[in-house]
Each structure stands twice: as structure tokens, then as C-alpha cells.
Design a protein around this motif. Structure first.
Motif, PDB file in Angstrom:
ATOM      1  N   LEU A 133       0.809  -1.227   0.000  1.00  0.00           N
ATOM      2  CA  LEU A 133       0.000   0.000   0.000  1.00  0.00           C
ATOM      3  C   LEU A 133       0.842   1.277   0.000  1.00  0.00           C
ATOM      4  CD1 LEU A 133      -2.901  -1.103   2.365  1.00  0.00           C
ATOM      5  CD2 LEU A 133      -2.977  -0.798  -0.124  1.00  0.00           C
ATOM      6  N   LYS A 144       2.289   1.193  -3.724  1.00  0.00           N
ATOM      7  CA  LYS A 144       1.186   0.949  -4.686  1.00  0.00           C
ATOM      8  C   LYS A 144       1.617  -0.018  -5.785  1.00  0.00           C
ATOM      9  CE  LYS A 144      -1.357   4.088  -2.571  1.00  0.00           C
ATOM     10  NZ  LYS A 144      -2.247   3.627  -1.521  1.00  0.00           N
ATOM     11  N   GLY A 186      -6.363   3.572  -5.336  1.00  0.00           N
ATOM     12  CA  GLY A 186      -5.131   3.157  -4.659  1.00  0.00           C
ATOM     13  C   GLY A 186      -5.359   2.353  -3.392  1.00  0.00           C
ATOM     14  N   ALA A 187      -6.590   1.928  -3.164  1.00  0.00           N
ATOM     15  CA  ALA A 187      -6.917   1.236  -1.914  1.00  0.00           C
ATOM     16  C   ALA A 187      -7.378  -0.193  -2.180  1.00  0.00           C
ATOM     17  CB  ALA A 187      -8.003   2.000  -1.166  1.00  0.00           C
ATOM     18  N   PRO A 197      -9.853  -3.232  -0.587  1.00  0.00           N
ATOM     19  CA  PRO A 197      -9.878  -4.313  -1.560  1.00  0.00           C
ATOM     20  C   PRO A 197     -10.299  -3.822  -2.952  1.00  0.00           C
ATOM     21  CG  PRO A 197     -11.916  -4.328  -0.272  1.00  0.00           C
ATOM     22  CD  PRO A 197     -11.057  -3.222   0.286  1.00  0.00           C
ATOM     23  N   LYS A 217     -13.266   3.911   9.400  1.00  0.00           N
ATOM     24  CA  LYS A 217     -12.596   5.186   9.111  1.00  0.00           C
ATOM     25  C   LYS A 217     -12.129   5.927  10.365  1.00  0.00           C
ATOM     26  CE  LYS A 217     -11.748   4.593   5.152  1.00  0.00           C
ATOM     27  NZ  LYS A 217     -10.371   4.643   4.589  1.00  0.00           N
ATOM     28  N   TYR A 246     -16.680  -8.295   8.188  1.00  0.00           N
ATOM     29  CA  TYR A 246     -16.151  -6.917   8.190  1.00  0.00           C
ATOM     30  C   TYR A 246     -15.872  -6.448   9.624  1.00  0.00           C
ATOM     31  CZ  TYR A 246     -15.821  -2.066   6.342  1.00  0.00           C
ATOM     32  OH  TYR A 246     -15.415  -0.804   5.968  1.00  0.00           O
TER      33      TYR A 246
HETATM   34  N1  LIG Z   1     -13.718   3.106   1.128  1.00  0.00           N
HETATM   35  C1  LIG Z   1     -12.825   1.965   0.970  1.00  0.00           C
HETATM   36  C2  LIG Z   1     -11.646   2.157   1.889  1.00  0.00           C
HETATM   37  C3  LIG Z   1     -10.626   1.086   1.727  1.00  0.00           C
HETATM   38  C4  LIG Z   1      -9.424   1.352   2.614  1.00  0.00           C
HETATM   39  O1  LIG Z   1      -9.447   2.223   3.514  1.00  0.00           O
HETATM   40  N2  LIG Z   1      -8.373   0.583   2.355  1.00  0.00           N
HETATM   41  C5  LIG Z   1      -7.127   0.785   3.049  1.00  0.00           C
HETATM   42  C6  LIG Z   1      -6.649  -0.490   3.732  1.00  0.00           C
HETATM   43  S1  LIG Z   1      -7.749  -0.943   5.068  1.00  0.00           S
HETATM   44  C7  LIG Z   1      -6.068   1.171   2.026  1.00  0.00           C
HETATM   45  O2  LIG Z   1      -5.928   0.508   1.017  1.00  0.00           O
HETATM   46  N3  LIG Z   1      -5.353   2.264   2.289  1.00  0.00           N
HETATM   47  C8  LIG Z   1      -4.294   2.711   1.438  1.00  0.00           C
HETATM   48  C9  LIG Z   1      -4.614   4.003   0.778  1.00  0.00           C
HETATM   49  O3  LIG Z   1      -5.789   4.425   0.791  1.00  0.00           O
HETATM   50  O4  LIG Z   1      -3.685   4.605   0.255  1.00  0.00           O
HETATM   51  C10 LIG Z   1     -13.570   0.663   1.292  1.00  0.00           C
HETATM   52  O5  LIG Z   1     -14.457   0.701   2.151  1.00  0.00           O
HETATM   53  O6  LIG Z   1     -13.257  -0.372   0.685  1.00  0.00           O
END
Ligand SMILES: N[C@@H](CCC(=O)N[C@@H](CS)C(=O)NCC(=O)O)C(=O)O
Length: 202
Positions: free
Chosen positions: A32, A35, A50-51, A53, A107, A157
Motif C-alpha cells: 500500500l 502501490k 489506490g486502496a 480491496p 474510518k 467486516y
Molecule cells: N472506502 C474503501 C476504503 C478502503 C481502505 O481504507 N483501504 C485501506 C486499507 S484498510 C487502504 O488501502 N489504504 C491505502 C490508501 O488508501 O492509500 C472501502 O471501504 O473499501
């Protein structure tokens, strides 16, 4: 289907759901910070957010947002009972829970993982989490899972995000109902297998 994930991140939730549903899939790990995916691809070309899943479907399209992904997966195997049928009141209860976990719990962990977050922001986030845990504790009460006796995608979750408490120094023991819930979910064979696959347990 292919799940892009990072070990122990929120992508653990759809990873658990894939295994609980018994769906065929592959995975690829994402770093992460850089990336980059395990195979060296630029993850932002797969998910511009970039996130993790991110789920690549069999037609090549990409589904993002954990709450949407887990419902999609559950609906591929309705007989799994991982989500109540669409259009029913229990399904709206599930969506209500998924949204609460995403916006009110998930969050609020973000500043705690952010080295640039100021101490007062972190303290406010912890206070928010504590009040959400108290609400969830009351909601669960003496139920086995969030919707009752049946394990659902909302449980996958909630289990995933509660797993972060130890990392950020929150003692889940203050909410015995939630601690017992985590132990119950962790004992599920498919959850064990998923955690092993992500290298979270031996
Ligand atoms: N809104 C997205 C949020 C996903 C999220 O926060 N993923 C985090 C890991 S838990 C992530 O990849 N963070 C890295 C980034 O955003 O740069 C969802 O609910 O799937």
C-alpha cells in the motif's frame, strides 16, 4: 475472480467471504505504500483509488469498496446465507450494519495508522471508536452474530476492523461481548484458513 489485498487490511473481510462462500478466486498482494502489486504492476492502474480491496470480476471489470464487494460475493452464492435476499428488510439491516462499520468504525481507525495525525485527532478517534464499540456491544447483546444465528458478511467486516484494536493499543477486553464475538469468528475454519493464507497466524 481476483482479489487484490494487503495482509490484515480491510481486504481481509472479502477474503474471508470468498472462502466462506466457497467461490473460486485468486489473490494478489499489494504494497500500500509503493502501490505496487506482488507481480510488479502499478496498483493504481487497477484501482485508481489506490486502496484495497479491489476485486477483478471474470469479465475483467473491477469492483471496489468493501461493502459492495462482500454483497456481490454473497449474491454469487445465495445458498451460503452470507447475505439475506436483496429487497428484504433483513438485507437493509445488513446494509445498515455494513455502512456503520465502514463509516463509523473503519474510518475512525485511519488517524491511528497515520504517523502524521496529531495527538488530539488520535485521541478524538479513540473516543469515537469507544462509543461505536459500546453501541455495537449493545446491538450484539447475546446474539451469536450481528444478524442473529447466521454468520453474514457484516460479521466478516466487523471481525476485520476489530482485529486492529490490539495494533493501536485499544483493549477490546473492555467490551466482553465484542471480545467473545471476535473469538467466535476467529474459530471458524474458513476464517482460520484465510488468516493463514494472509500470514496473520501460523
Ligand atoms: N472506502 C474503501 C476504503 C478502503 C481502505 O481504507 N483501504 C485501506 C486499507 S484498510 C487502504 O488501502 N489504504 C491505502 C490508501 O488508501 O492509500 C472501502 O471501504 O473499501
Amino acid at each position: 475472480m481476483k482479489l487484490y489485498y494487503s495482509p490484515g487490511a480491510c481486504s481481509l473481510s472479502p477474503h474471508i467471504v470468498l472462502n466462506e462462500a466457497g467461490l473460486p478466486y485468486t489473490t494478489e498482494k499489494v504494497d500500500l505504500k509503493s502501490k505496487k502489486t506482488e507481480s510488479g504492476a502499478d496498483f493504481t492502474t487497477i484501482n485508481a483509488k489506490g486502496a484495497v480491496p479491489a476485486l477483478v470480476l471474470d469479465d475483467g471489470s473491477v469492483l471496489t469498496e468493501g461493502a459492495a464487494i462482500v454483497q456481490y460475493l454473497a449474491d454469487q452464492k445465495p445458498q451460503s446465507g452470507l447475505a439475506p435476499p436483496a429487497g428484504t428488510m433483513p438485507r437493509y439491516r445488513l446494509i445498515e450494519l455494513l455502512n456503520y462499520i465502514a463509516s463509523e468504525v473503519h474510518k475512525n481507525f485511519s488517524p491511528l495508522f497515520n504517523p502524521r495525525a496529531a495527538a488530539d485527532w488520535k485521541a478524538a478517534a479513540i473516543a469515537n471508536l469507544e462509543s461505536r464499540f459500546t453501541w455495537l456491544s449493545g446491538y450484539l447483546g447475546d446474539k451469536k452474530y450481528l444478524l442473529g444465528d447466521t454468520f453474514s458478511v457484516a460479521d466478516a467486516y466487523l471481525f476485520t476492523v476489530l482485529g486492529w484494536t490490539a495494533k493501536v493499543g485499544i483493549d477490546l477486553g473492555k467490551w466482553p461481548v465484542l471480545a467473545a464475538f471476535c473469538a467466535r469468528v476467529a474459530a471458524r475454519p474458513k476464517v482460520q484458513a484465510t488468516m493463514k493464507a494472509e500470514g496473520l497466524i501460523n
